[in-house]
Motif scaffolding. Structure first.
Motif, PDB file in Angstrom:
ATOM      1  N   ALA A 165       0.827  -1.203   0.000  1.00  0.00           N
ATOM      2  CA  ALA A 165       0.000   0.000   0.000  1.00  0.00           C
ATOM      3  C   ALA A 165       0.868   1.262   0.000  1.00  0.00           C
ATOM      4  CB  ALA A 165      -0.935  -0.011   1.211  1.00  0.00           C
ATOM      5  N   PHE A 166       1.955   1.241   0.767  1.00  0.00           N
ATOM      6  CA  PHE A 166       2.893   2.371   0.759  1.00  0.00           C
ATOM      7  C   PHE A 166       3.445   2.582  -0.648  1.00  0.00           C
ATOM      8  CE2 PHE A 166       3.226   2.616   5.401  1.00  0.00           C
ATOM      9  CZ  PHE A 166       3.608   3.934   5.602  1.00  0.00           C
ATOM     10  N   ASP A 167       3.914   1.510  -1.270  1.00  0.00           N
ATOM     11  CA  ASP A 167       4.535   1.634  -2.589  1.00  0.00           C
ATOM     12  C   ASP A 167       3.548   2.101  -3.657  1.00  0.00           C
ATOM     13  OD1 ASP A 167       6.991   0.881  -1.601  1.00  0.00           O
ATOM     14  OD2 ASP A 167       6.840  -1.214  -2.247  1.00  0.00           O
ATOM     15  N   LYS A 168       2.332   1.553  -3.619  1.00  0.00           N
ATOM     16  CA  LYS A 168       1.330   1.928  -4.628  1.00  0.00           C
ATOM     17  C   LYS A 168       0.871   3.367  -4.451  1.00  0.00           C
ATOM     18  CE  LYS A 168      -0.535  -2.697  -5.594  1.00  0.00           C
ATOM     19  NZ  LYS A 168      -1.724  -3.597  -5.481  1.00  0.00           N
ATOM     20  N   THR A 169       0.699   3.784  -3.198  1.00  0.00           N
ATOM     21  CA  THR A 169       0.290   5.171  -2.948  1.00  0.00           C
ATOM     22  C   THR A 169       1.390   6.128  -3.384  1.00  0.00           C
ATOM     23  OG1 THR A 169      -1.089   4.477  -1.084  1.00  0.00           O
ATOM     24  CG2 THR A 169      -0.467   6.801  -1.181  1.00  0.00           C
ATOM     25  N   ALA A 170       2.633   5.777  -3.095  1.00  0.00           N
ATOM     26  CA  ALA A 170       3.753   6.615  -3.526  1.00  0.00           C
ATOM     27  C   ALA A 170       3.801   6.722  -5.052  1.00  0.00           C
ATOM     28  CB  ALA A 170       5.058   6.036  -2.995  1.00  0.00           C
ATOM     29  N   GLY A 179       8.600   3.032  -3.460  1.00  0.00           N
ATOM     30  CA  GLY A 179       7.951   4.250  -3.006  1.00  0.00           C
ATOM     31  C   GLY A 179       7.853   4.446  -1.513  1.00  0.00           C
ATOM     32  N   GLY A 180       7.821   3.350  -0.737  1.00  0.00           N
ATOM     33  CA  GLY A 180       7.606   3.462   0.700  1.00  0.00           C
ATOM     34  C   GLY A 180       8.529   4.436   1.405  1.00  0.00           C
ATOM     35  N   PRO A 181       9.850   4.289   1.263  1.00  0.00           N
ATOM     36  CA  PRO A 181      10.767   5.224   1.924  1.00  0.00           C
ATOM     37  C   PRO A 181      10.611   6.668   1.434  1.00  0.00           C
ATOM     38  CG  PRO A 181      11.907   3.216   1.289  1.00  0.00           C
ATOM     39  CD  PRO A 181      10.564   3.159   0.647  1.00  0.00           C
ATOM     40  N   GLN A 240       0.239   7.985   5.884  1.00  0.00           N
ATOM     41  CA  GLN A 240       1.111   7.307   6.831  1.00  0.00           C
ATOM     42  C   GLN A 240       0.496   7.295   8.227  1.00  0.00           C
ATOM     43  OE1 GLN A 240       5.728   7.479   7.211  1.00  0.00           O
ATOM     44  NE2 GLN A 240       4.966   9.179   8.444  1.00  0.00           N
ATOM     45  N   THR A 241      -0.082   8.397   8.648  1.00  0.00           N
ATOM     46  CA  THR A 241      -0.693   8.470   9.970  1.00  0.00           C
ATOM     47  C   THR A 241      -1.826   7.470  10.102  1.00  0.00           C
ATOM     48  OG1 THR A 241      -0.128  10.819  10.155  1.00  0.00           O
ATOM     49  CG2 THR A 241      -1.852   9.994  11.612  1.00  0.00           C
ATOM     50  N   ALA A 242      -2.639   7.346   9.064  1.00  0.00           N
ATOM     51  CA  ALA A 242      -3.749   6.390   9.097  1.00  0.00           C
ATOM     52  C   ALA A 242      -3.238   4.960   9.202  1.00  0.00           C
ATOM     53  CB  ALA A 242      -4.612   6.553   7.847  1.00  0.00           C
ATOM     54  N   VAL A 243      -2.197   4.633   8.448  1.00  0.00           N
ATOM     55  CA  VAL A 243      -1.625   3.287   8.491  1.00  0.00           C
ATOM     56  C   VAL A 243      -1.034   2.999   9.869  1.00  0.00           C
ATOM     57  CG1 VAL A 243       0.238   1.826   7.614  1.00  0.00           C
ATOM     58  CG2 VAL A 243      -1.173   3.128   6.017  1.00  0.00           C
ATOM     59  N   VAL A 244      -0.244   3.916  10.374  1.00  0.00           N
ATOM     60  CA  VAL A 244       0.429   3.726  11.658  1.00  0.00           C
ATOM     61  C   VAL A 244      -0.588   3.567  12.785  1.00  0.00           C
ATOM     62  CG1 VAL A 244       1.814   4.926  13.396  1.00  0.00           C
ATOM     63  CG2 VAL A 244       2.593   4.830  11.022  1.00  0.00           C
ATOM     64  N   GLU A 245      -1.603   4.404  12.818  1.00  0.00           N
ATOM     65  CA  GLU A 245      -2.601   4.321  13.880  1.00  0.00           C
ATOM     66  C   GLU A 245      -3.415   3.031  13.768  1.00  0.00           C
ATOM     67  OE1 GLU A 245      -4.919   7.855  14.283  1.00  0.00           O
ATOM     68  OE2 GLU A 245      -3.185   9.074  14.876  1.00  0.00           O
ATOM     69  N   THR A 246      -3.697   2.604  12.549  1.00  0.00           N
ATOM     70  CA  THR A 246      -4.416   1.341  12.358  1.00  0.00           C
ATOM     71  C   THR A 246      -3.594   0.170  12.894  1.00  0.00           C
ATOM     72  OG1 THR A 246      -5.580   2.174  10.403  1.00  0.00           O
ATOM     73  CG2 THR A 246      -5.412  -0.213  10.639  1.00  0.00           C
ATOM     74  N   LEU A 247      -2.317   0.152  12.560  1.00  0.00           N
ATOM     75  CA  LEU A 247      -1.442  -0.919  13.052  1.00  0.00           C
ATOM     76  C   LEU A 247      -1.354  -0.896  14.572  1.00  0.00           C
ATOM     77  CD1 LEU A 247       1.466  -0.680  10.435  1.00  0.00           C
ATOM     78  CD2 LEU A 247      -0.257  -2.485  10.588  1.00  0.00           C
ATOM     79  N   ALA A 248      -1.249   0.282  15.157  1.00  0.00           N
ATOM     80  CA  ALA A 248      -1.140   0.399  16.615  1.00  0.00           C
ATOM     81  C   ALA A 248      -2.406  -0.093  17.302  1.00  0.00           C
ATOM     82  CB  ALA A 248      -0.846   1.845  17.001  1.00  0.00           C
ATOM     83  N   ILE A 249      -3.561   0.268  16.759  1.00  0.00           N
ATOM     84  CA  ILE A 249      -4.840  -0.170  17.343  1.00  0.00           C
ATOM     85  C   ILE A 249      -4.930  -1.691  17.338  1.00  0.00           C
ATOM     86  CG2 ILE A 249      -7.340  -0.235  16.933  1.00  0.00           C
ATOM     87  CD1 ILE A 249      -7.053   2.712  15.938  1.00  0.00           C
ATOM     88  N   ALA A 266       8.737  -6.627  12.877  1.00  0.00           N
ATOM     89  CA  ALA A 266       9.778  -6.962  11.902  1.00  0.00           C
ATOM     90  C   ALA A 266       9.224  -6.841  10.490  1.00  0.00           C
ATOM     91  CB  ALA A 266      10.312  -8.371  12.155  1.00  0.00           C
ATOM     92  N   GLY A 267      10.124  -6.913   9.514  1.00  0.00           N
ATOM     93  CA  GLY A 267       9.751  -6.705   8.118  1.00  0.00           C
ATOM     94  C   GLY A 267      10.161  -5.307   7.674  1.00  0.00           C
ATOM     95  N   GLY A 268      10.124  -5.073   6.372  1.00  0.00           N
ATOM     96  CA  GLY A 268      10.620  -3.818   5.820  1.00  0.00           C
ATOM     97  C   GLY A 268       9.995  -2.572   6.411  1.00  0.00           C
ATOM     98  N   VAL A 269       8.682  -2.615   6.680  1.00  0.00           N
ATOM     99  CA  VAL A 269       7.989  -1.429   7.189  1.00  0.00           C
ATOM    100  C   VAL A 269       8.340  -1.157   8.655  1.00  0.00           C
ATOM    101  CG1 VAL A 269       5.717  -0.320   7.430  1.00  0.00           C
ATOM    102  CG2 VAL A 269       6.147  -1.847   5.520  1.00  0.00           C
ATOM    103  N   SER A 270       8.949  -2.127   9.333  1.00  0.00           N
ATOM    104  CA  SER A 270       9.348  -1.901  10.727  1.00  0.00           C
ATOM    105  C   SER A 270      10.438  -0.835  10.836  1.00  0.00           C
ATOM    106  CB  SER A 270       9.827  -3.204  11.372  1.00  0.00           C
ATOM    107  OG  SER A 270      11.049  -3.651  10.809  1.00  0.00           O
ATOM    108  N   ALA A 271      11.029  -0.448   9.708  1.00  0.00           N
ATOM    109  CA  ALA A 271      12.031   0.621   9.708  1.00  0.00           C
ATOM    110  C   ALA A 271      11.387   2.004   9.759  1.00  0.00           C
ATOM    111  CB  ALA A 271      12.911   0.512   8.466  1.00  0.00           C
ATOM    112  N   ASN A 272      10.071   2.079   9.542  1.00  0.00           N
ATOM    113  CA  ASN A 272       9.378   3.365   9.484  1.00  0.00           C
ATOM    114  C   ASN A 272       9.438   4.087  10.837  1.00  0.00           C
ATOM    115  OD1 ASN A 272       6.677   4.992   9.872  1.00  0.00           O
ATOM    116  ND2 ASN A 272       7.003   4.858   7.664  1.00  0.00           N
TER     117      ASN A 272
END
Length: 335
Positions: A165-170, A179-181, A240-249, A266-272
């Motif tokens: 989703a990060f890559d496609k949105t970017a 696109g994610g980074p 990004q805020t929507a994704v992060v808050e969704t994951l946290a919830i 863990a995983g690539g997005v864990s670097a965010n």
């Protein structure tokens, strides 16, 4: 015991040696990002061919870094899935053939188990049990982890993985691949709360995820703006805020359901950075991550997972191998 690990599931060739007494001895990584950037995504055939070119030279480099020879290796671990079939076959064929020639065990490792266990390479290492959030370009999983091979799937994405989703949105915002980074960097220039995106599937019970709708929401928001650089930054931040808050919830729900006090990400997005800051702010929870270099695919996590399994297993090796482009974590069993 020294284990040579080979990772070739997608677009990065990774090789490492892990010693059960001394820890990680050396690791090398070659990324194919520059090659695939021209096409805006991974081309499987090109990825496979590049793994063929790079795997053996990387093995030689790692052995030279550690002043070891192949005779000093006690087992070889290779990624057998999930991933791109052709890419997996390269690492599996080299790993299995080398092990057969050296008359040592070969271990077929699940790529996602490698990611899941990678934070155990750090100090302090998390103790079992814990909840694991695996976030990458191909997977978004919440897992109850009681030990090596003792995995209960709690939730997963029903459509796009979070990294996807990060890559496609970017990409729809006109950013380069991957696109994610780039999106995360652009989000740092955004104005908070100018746009508010939904938090998918948080208004209902359960631990599954859905991110494809966020991508569409971002596209529609972009089309409704003048498409300036500031518009791009503000949309990147809102996404990004929507994704992060969704994951946290969802992580909070998983921790409450299991009663665990440790969360491993863990995983690539864990670097965010935004994700790490949000999860670190949770109270009453210890959060663990791999080092930045081991968030993306790497040979160290495969060598480590192989070492953990090899120590507890009796091997009956046969000179054959197979790969599994689809290999769910919950199909694994304890060693």
């Amino acid at each position: 015991m020294r284990v040579l690990g080979i990772e070739s599931s997608c677009d990065e060739t990774g090789v490492a040696v892990y010693d059960t007494e001394k820890g990680l001895l050396a690791h090398r990584l070659f990324s194919q990002i520059a090659m695939h950037a021209e096409y805006g995504g991974v081309v499987p055939e090109l990825a496979s061919r590049d793994h063929i070119r790079k795997t053996l030279p990387l093995i030689e480099e790692v052995l030279a870094d550690t002043a070891l020879t192949t005779k000093d290796i006690d087992a070889i671990a290779y990624t057998a899935g999930p991933g791109l079939a052709g890419a997996l076959l390269v690492g599996a064929a080299i790993g299995r053939s080398l092990a057969w020639a050296l008359d040592i065990p070969a271990l077929a490792i699940n790529h996602m188990e490698g990611h899941l266990l990678s934070p155990l390479l750090e100090e302090p290492a998390p103790e079992f049990p814990f909840v694991s959030l695996l976030v990458s370009g191909g997977h978004t999983l919440l897992v109850d982890v009681k030990g090596v091979g003792q995995y209960e799937l709690l939730g997963e994405s029903i459509d796009d993985a979070v990294g996807e989703a990060f890559d496609k949105t970017a990409k729809l915002l006109g950013m380069d691949y991957p696109g994610g980074p780039y999106l995360a960097a652009k989000a740092e220039q955004g104005i908070a709360d100018r746009f508010v995106f939904p938090r998918p599937m948080t208004n209902r019970p359960g631990l599954d995820f859905s991110f494809s709708g966020l991508k569409t929401f971002a596209m529609n928001t972009w089309l409704d703006t003048e498409q300036t650089d500031q518009d791009k930054a503000d949309i990147a931040l809102a996404f990004q805020t929507a994704v992060v808050e969704t994951l946290a919830i969802k992580c909070k729900r998983a921790l409450k359901r299991t009663g665990h006090k440790r969360l491993v990400v863990a995983g690539g997005v864990s670097a965010n950075k935004a994700l790490r800051n949000k999860l670190d702010a949770m109270k009453g929870v210890e959060v663990f991550y791999p080092r930045q270099a081991f968030c993306s695919d790497n040979g160290a996590m495969i060598a480590f997972a192989g070492a953990m399994r090899h120590q507890a297993m009796k091997h009956q090796d046969v000179p054959s191998f197979t790969v599994r482009p689809r290999w769910p974590l919950n199909e694994l069993s304890p060693p």
